[in-house]
Design an enzyme around this catalytic site. Structure first.
Site, PDB file in Angstrom:
ATOM      1  N   THR A 193       4.175   1.763   2.397  1.00  0.00           N
ATOM      2  CA  THR A 193       5.475   1.901   1.756  1.00  0.00           C
ATOM      3  C   THR A 193       6.315   2.942   2.499  1.00  0.00           C
ATOM      4  OG1 THR A 193       4.655   1.246  -0.423  1.00  0.00           O
ATOM      5  CG2 THR A 193       6.665   2.564  -0.369  1.00  0.00           C
ATOM      6  N   GLY A 229       0.834  -1.193   0.000  1.00  0.00           N
ATOM      7  CA  GLY A 229       0.000   0.000   0.000  1.00  0.00           C
ATOM      8  C   GLY A 229       0.870   1.245   0.000  1.00  0.00           C
ATOM      9  N   CYS A 230       0.254   2.374  -0.353  1.00  0.00           N
ATOM     10  CA  CYS A 230       1.020   3.619  -0.439  1.00  0.00           C
ATOM     11  C   CYS A 230       1.495   4.090   0.933  1.00  0.00           C
ATOM     12  CB  CYS A 230       0.200   4.696  -1.135  1.00  0.00           C
ATOM     13  SG  CYS A 230      -1.462   4.942  -0.473  1.00  0.00           S
ATOM     14  N   TYR A 231       0.577   4.176   1.902  1.00  0.00           N
ATOM     15  CA  TYR A 231       0.979   4.572   3.250  1.00  0.00           C
ATOM     16  C   TYR A 231       1.997   3.593   3.853  1.00  0.00           C
ATOM     17  CZ  TYR A 231      -3.123   7.746   3.376  1.00  0.00           C
ATOM     18  OH  TYR A 231      -4.054   8.724   3.143  1.00  0.00           O
TER      19      TYR A 231
END
Length: 306
Positions: A120, A116-118
């Site tokens: 990462t 996921g972006c967060y």
């Protein structure tokens, strides 16, 4: 013969970004499904089974259905961008810089779960410090973050950009996940090597792409320089993740979450100085770049190198 790539969900936000990154590549053969047929299960199943690598840009349940469509097919390899398999031990977590051997694991894997972006940003900051013994596994980690609104997909993009919608969001910035049970928590804990689930406070700003993830710490006997040195050692030689120097960090007066928008890179900062003082770890990235589509293409390329 060129490797055949099928983006299942290519008409969504993440899929479109992946398509834009690989659409002009002459070394790949892209298998595509018309948008009008995107719910045609038989056509999707055929393309999934024809592909050398299928990149799934789908909700969790649809990703599980796509994997089931492969049945006994042992030739199609998968990069899944949903949260369905990110803590599944039988899948390889697709953060290539997470450990020294992670890129090799991705290269050799059949099933890769895209981060996921967060997470990462959070894992990129936390895991090297855990591995170096600088952060206790039971530390009460809190993660505060702001993302561009494209992270919410087509619906949120429309809500933010179309003032005529009944559900238009006019706020310049808003918090969500207020029940503290965000779907990204399990992977932050597992891949951050933590025994306690973090407190995670996500938010969205009125900008399309970009992200800042903050992890504030107060550690005895450890300085910001110690933490920065550990991060620099971990990411030495990497061309995607960069750690800002002490001089660069000290010179900063503000940090713009859109600074890396449109790139597939991530930059890490350590603010603070005193031993036993207040420290703020910060990750800067594009939520659709290293935080989603860029990472998926990076993983695909690693798998093609096997």
């Amino acid at each position: 013969m060129k490797p055949r790539i099928f983006i299942d969900g290519e008409h969504g936000t993440t899929g479109l970004q992946i398509r834009s990154r690989v659409g002009d590549r002459s070394d790949l053969e892209l298998l595509s499904i018309p948008e009008a047929e995107r719910r045609n299960a038989a056509m999707r199943e055929d393309l999934l089974n024809e592909a050398d690598i299928a990149i799934l840009c789908l909700p969790d349940e649809a990703s599980r259905e796509a994997v089931a469509m492969l049945g006994g097919n042992n030739s199609t390899r998968i990069v899944d961008t949903s949260t369905a398999y990110r803590t599944d031990a039988s899948w390889v977590y697709g953060f290539a810089e997470m450990d020294l051997a992670q890129s090799e694991r991705i290269r050799d894997a059949r099933h890769v779960a895209n981060p996921g972006c967060y997470p990462t940003g959070a894992i990129g900051l936390l895991r090297p410090l855990r591995a170096a013994g600088l952060l206790p596994e039971s530390y009460p980690v809190s993660v505060n973050a702001v993302s561009g609104y494209s992270g919410g997909g087509k619906q949120m993009i429309a809500q933010m950009e179309d003032a005529g919608r009944e559900d238009h969001i006019a706020a310049p910035h808003f918090l969500y996940g207020l029940d503290l049970s965000h779907k990204h928590l399990p992977e932050m804990q597992v891949h951050g090597l933590l025994t306690r689930e973090p407190i995670f406070a996500p938010s969205v700003g009125r900008f399309a792409q970009g992200m800042i993830v903050q992890v504030p710490l107060q550690l005895d006997d450890v300085s910001a320089d110690d933490l920065r040195a550990a991060l620099q050692a971990h990411y030495a030689g990497q061309d995607v993740v960069e750690v800002a120097s002490s001089d660069e960090t000290t010179a900063l007066k503000r940090l713009d979450p859109t600074q890396l928008a449109g790139t597939d890179r991530m930059k890490l900062f350590v603010f603070g100085s005193k031993v036993g003082g207040r420290i703020n770890l910060v990750a800067l990235l594009d939520n659709l770049g290293k935080g989603a589509s860029g990472a998926a293409v990076q993983n695909m390329d690693l798998m093609l190198a096997a």
